[in-house]
Enzyme design. Structure first.
Site, PDB file in Angstrom:
ATOM      1  N   HIS A  40       0.838  -1.192   0.000  1.00 53.54           N
ATOM      2  CA  HIS A  40       0.000   0.000   0.000  1.00 53.54           C
ATOM      3  C   HIS A  40       0.878   1.249   0.000  1.00 53.54           C
ATOM      4  O   HIS A  40       1.506   1.579   1.011  1.00 53.54           O
ATOM      5  CB  HIS A  40      -0.904  -0.052   1.251  1.00 53.54           C
ATOM      6  CG  HIS A  40      -1.963   1.003   1.261  1.00 53.54           C
ATOM      7  ND1 HIS A  40      -2.905   1.114   2.258  1.00 53.54           N
ATOM      8  CD2 HIS A  40      -2.232   2.000   0.383  1.00 53.54           C
ATOM      9  CE1 HIS A  40      -3.700   2.143   2.004  1.00 53.54           C
ATOM     10  NE2 HIS A  40      -3.313   2.698   0.873  1.00 53.54           N
ATOM     11  N   HIS A  46       3.485   0.869   3.301  1.00 53.67           N
ATOM     12  CA  HIS A  46       3.400  -0.232   4.272  1.00 53.67           C
ATOM     13  C   HIS A  46       2.786  -1.440   3.580  1.00 53.67           C
ATOM     14  O   HIS A  46       2.320  -1.348   2.438  1.00 53.67           O
ATOM     15  CB  HIS A  46       2.567   0.179   5.498  1.00 53.67           C
ATOM     16  CG  HIS A  46       1.147   0.560   5.161  1.00 53.67           C
ATOM     17  ND1 HIS A  46       0.786   1.858   4.856  1.00 53.67           N
ATOM     18  CD2 HIS A  46       0.007  -0.181   5.055  1.00 53.67           C
ATOM     19  CE1 HIS A  46      -0.515   1.899   4.595  1.00 53.67           C
ATOM     20  NE2 HIS A  46      -1.016   0.675   4.698  1.00 53.67           N
ATOM     21  N   ASP A  48      -0.132  -4.347   4.179  1.00 52.21           N
ATOM     22  CA  ASP A  48      -1.268  -4.736   5.005  1.00 52.21           C
ATOM     23  C   ASP A  48      -1.356  -6.252   5.028  1.00 52.21           C
ATOM     24  O   ASP A  48      -1.466  -6.900   3.982  1.00 52.21           O
ATOM     25  CB  ASP A  48      -2.555  -4.121   4.435  1.00 52.21           C
ATOM     26  CG  ASP A  48      -2.597  -2.612   4.655  1.00 52.21           C
ATOM     27  OD1 ASP A  48      -2.545  -2.186   5.828  1.00 52.21           O
ATOM     28  OD2 ASP A  48      -2.655  -1.863   3.656  1.00 52.21           O
ATOM     29  N   LYS A 187      32.525   8.478 -15.311  1.00 54.18           N
ATOM     30  CA  LYS A 187      32.873   8.698 -13.911  1.00 54.18           C
ATOM     31  C   LYS A 187      32.120   9.927 -13.423  1.00 54.18           C
ATOM     32  O   LYS A 187      32.142  10.964 -14.067  1.00 54.18           O
ATOM     33  CB  LYS A 187      34.385   8.890 -13.784  1.00 54.18           C
ATOM     34  CG  LYS A 187      34.845   8.965 -12.345  1.00 54.18           C
ATOM     35  CD  LYS A 187      36.351   9.035 -12.251  1.00 54.18           C
ATOM     36  CE  LYS A 187      36.847   8.988 -10.821  1.00 54.18           C
ATOM     37  NZ  LYS A 187      36.021   9.632  -9.823  1.00 54.18           N
ATOM     38  N   ASP A 189      31.203  12.919 -10.784  1.00 54.45           N
ATOM     39  CA  ASP A 189      31.913  13.792  -9.856  1.00 54.45           C
ATOM     40  C   ASP A 189      30.980  14.164  -8.706  1.00 54.45           C
ATOM     41  O   ASP A 189      30.328  15.195  -8.723  1.00 54.45           O
ATOM     42  CB  ASP A 189      32.341  15.041 -10.640  1.00 54.45           C
ATOM     43  CG  ASP A 189      33.391  15.825  -9.912  1.00 54.45           C
ATOM     44  OD1 ASP A 189      33.861  15.360  -8.864  1.00 54.45           O
ATOM     45  OD2 ASP A 189      33.743  16.914 -10.408  1.00 54.45           O
ATOM     46  N   GLU A 332      34.130  14.045 -15.440  1.00 53.43           N
ATOM     47  CA  GLU A 332      35.405  13.832 -14.771  1.00 53.43           C
ATOM     48  C   GLU A 332      36.295  12.815 -15.475  1.00 53.43           C
ATOM     49  O   GLU A 332      37.512  12.881 -15.375  1.00 53.43           O
ATOM     50  CB  GLU A 332      35.123  13.376 -13.332  1.00 53.43           C
ATOM     51  CG  GLU A 332      36.249  13.647 -12.379  1.00 53.43           C
ATOM     52  CD  GLU A 332      36.009  13.007 -11.020  1.00 53.43           C
ATOM     53  OE1 GLU A 332      34.940  12.404 -10.812  1.00 53.43           O
ATOM     54  OE2 GLU A 332      36.906  13.100 -10.174  1.00 53.43           O
TER      55      GLU A 332
HETATM   56 MN    MN Z   1      -3.141   0.189   4.338  1.00 49.30          MN
END
Ligand code: MN
Length: 479
Positions: A40, A46, A48, A187, A189, A332
């Site tokens: 979610h 997070h 669930d 490369k 920098d 660089e």
């Molecule tokens: Mn949720």
């Protein structure tokens, strides 16, 4: 009996959310044996975790997802019961609605219940991604802990806490006959950073193991984009100047920030990009022993490209052409990396060669001299040294390349480090130092220069900036 779904309905309007909102009524009857984990992307990412029980999905929001390692206990926040139909829900919850953000099914399957009380739930999950025995333990309020009870799969390596970056040897392009054995990258920098990603969160460490995560909030979105992928990346944090060129100078102002409000302001003004070039761990697998070519294949398979991160391609062979490109673009230089070489954490290796368009050198600041004219009140030049076996050796002074802001910042830093005598091994060079203010050798900086003089001094050095990501004792003459 109380309507178990009343809190769920109370938070949602069926007209405004695509989530299922069943009308009040008798609950369906199942077998209390299915689970789902939904990823979610709400205000904070997070997962669930929902277990079917008594006609509803009993639910916890797990900020970092279920742990795969038994040593890793994670927070799970108990949330309102969800209807059974929710187990197959995927979609976007509109802005302004409860839980606004994208929901996808991360895993689902059957589970066996071993114990279910108000404070402890023990289950065995049989999903496609998760198989294992888990316990949820109520701690206080809505907070629970989720813990894996059986061993993690035997072949699964935990995310390492510290992998030091592999370092390159300064050199020239490999000879033409060897060109095809190398992969070439531009490369960058900037500041080297190893990024550790797990459970949608990232941590960034510099070469001297400094945690700079808070200084680069741009990396948060990178972590969220990675979702549940656990990985360790090697790359470079870079910034751009007003003309859109990679600029170490522009990055300077982002390198010393502590204060959160300033970090926020400057990240809007001078945003950084994390340029990814290597992969050291992926989903329970140490990849450092794989050859460069295979690590790159895995990295590119992740297709990591976003507003503040990118995976520029590398070429197999064709070093001279890429070096030419880097010159034209004012970059660089290039990195030449042996295609079949493993990653050597913390080592300066000959398998990686840095070929620079610009000669630069890290230096230890050992003192300063006041300026003249409009710089009379601040630093005129810095006295520089390089560590050798018997101590610090004088390497010359630098009086150009500073912005006014750099000078003021240096003046403040140096006044805190002031000391009576010279920190150099042996007598200081007399000509340069009559009015010298000596300082404890704590600050590392970087200069560009044209060549070394015969007595070991930098010719025509120009200041590039401080290197808080490097330690004085690790500074070494590059060539
Ligand atoms: Mn949720």
């Amino acid at each position: 009996m109380a309507d178990k779904l009343a809190p769920y309905r109370g938070k949602r309007s069926a007209k405004r959310t695509p989530e299922p909102v069943p009308a009040p009524g008798p609950l369906p009857r199942g077998h209390d044996d299915t689970f789902v984990i939904q990823e979610h992307h709400a205000r904070a990412l997070h997962w669930d975790f929902r277990l079917e029980r008594g006609g509803v999905l009993v639910s916890w929001a797990v900020p970092k997802g279920l742990p795969l390692d038994p040593k890793d206990n994670r927070l799970a926040v108990h949330t309102e019961d969800h209807p059974l139909e929710y187990a197959s829900f995927e979609g976007g919850i509109p802005e302004g609605e409860y839980g606004a953000g994208r929901v996808t099914v991360w895993d689902r399957g059957r589970y066996e219940c071993e114990k279910w009380t108000d404070d402890e739930v023990k289950v065995v999950l049989h999903g496609e991604r998760v198989q294992g025995r888990y316990v949820l333990i109520h701690t206080r309020g809505t907070q629970w802990l989720v813990h894996r009870m059986d061993a993690a799969p035997a072949d699964r390596a935990p995310l390492p806490e510290l992998v030091r970056p592999m370092l390159a040897t300064l050199g020239e392009l490999p000879p033409a006959a060897q060109d095809g054995r190398y992969g070439y990258e531009l490369k960058w920098d900037g500041v080297r950073a190893i990024v550790y990603a797990e459970g949608g969160r990232v941590r960034a460490l510099t070469r001297n193991d400094l945690d700079v995560t808070a200084g680069y909030p741009e990396l948060r979105a990178f972590g969220e984009a990675l979702g549940s992928t656990s990985a360790v990346f090697d790359g470079e944090l870079i910034a751009f100047d007003a003309a859109g060129r990679v600029s170490f100078g522009a990055l300077q102002q982002r390198m010393h920030l502590q204060d959160a409000a300033r970090v926020r302001r400057l990240s809007a003004q001078t945003p950084v990009t994390y340029v990814l070039f290597d992969l050291l761990h992926l989903d329970g697998r140490d990849t450092t022993r794989l050859p460069y070519r295979e690590r790159r294949e895995l990295l590119e398979g992740l297709a990591l490209s976003g507003p503040h991160w990118d995976t520029p391609p590398y070429t197999e062979g064709g070093g001279p052409r890429l070096l030419e490109t880097s010159r034209e673009q004012g970059l660089e230089g290039v990195m030449a990396k042996l295609l079949d070489a493993p990653y050597e954490p913390g080592r300066r290796s000959r398998a990686w060669i840095k070929v620079k368009n610009l000669r630069t050198q890290e230096v230890v600041v050992v003192g300063w001299r006041p300026g003249q004219g409009n710089r009379a009140d601040t630093v005129g030049s810095l006295l520089l040294a390089l560590p050798e076996a018997d101590g610090l050796h004088y390497a010359g002074s630098v009086g150009t390349g500073f912005t006014r802001q750099m000078l003021d910042d240096l003046r403040t830093r140096l006044s805190k480090l002031e000391r009576k005598g010279s920190p150099l091994a042996g007598a200081p060079p007399t000509r340069d130092v009559k009015d010298a203010h000596w300082v404890s050798p704590k600050l590392v900086g970087e200069v560009r220069f044209t060549e070394w003089t015969r007595d070991g001094r930098l010719r025509h050095p120009a200041w590039r900036g401080l290197r808080p990501d490097k330690s004085p004792q690790n500074v070494a003459r590059e060539s």
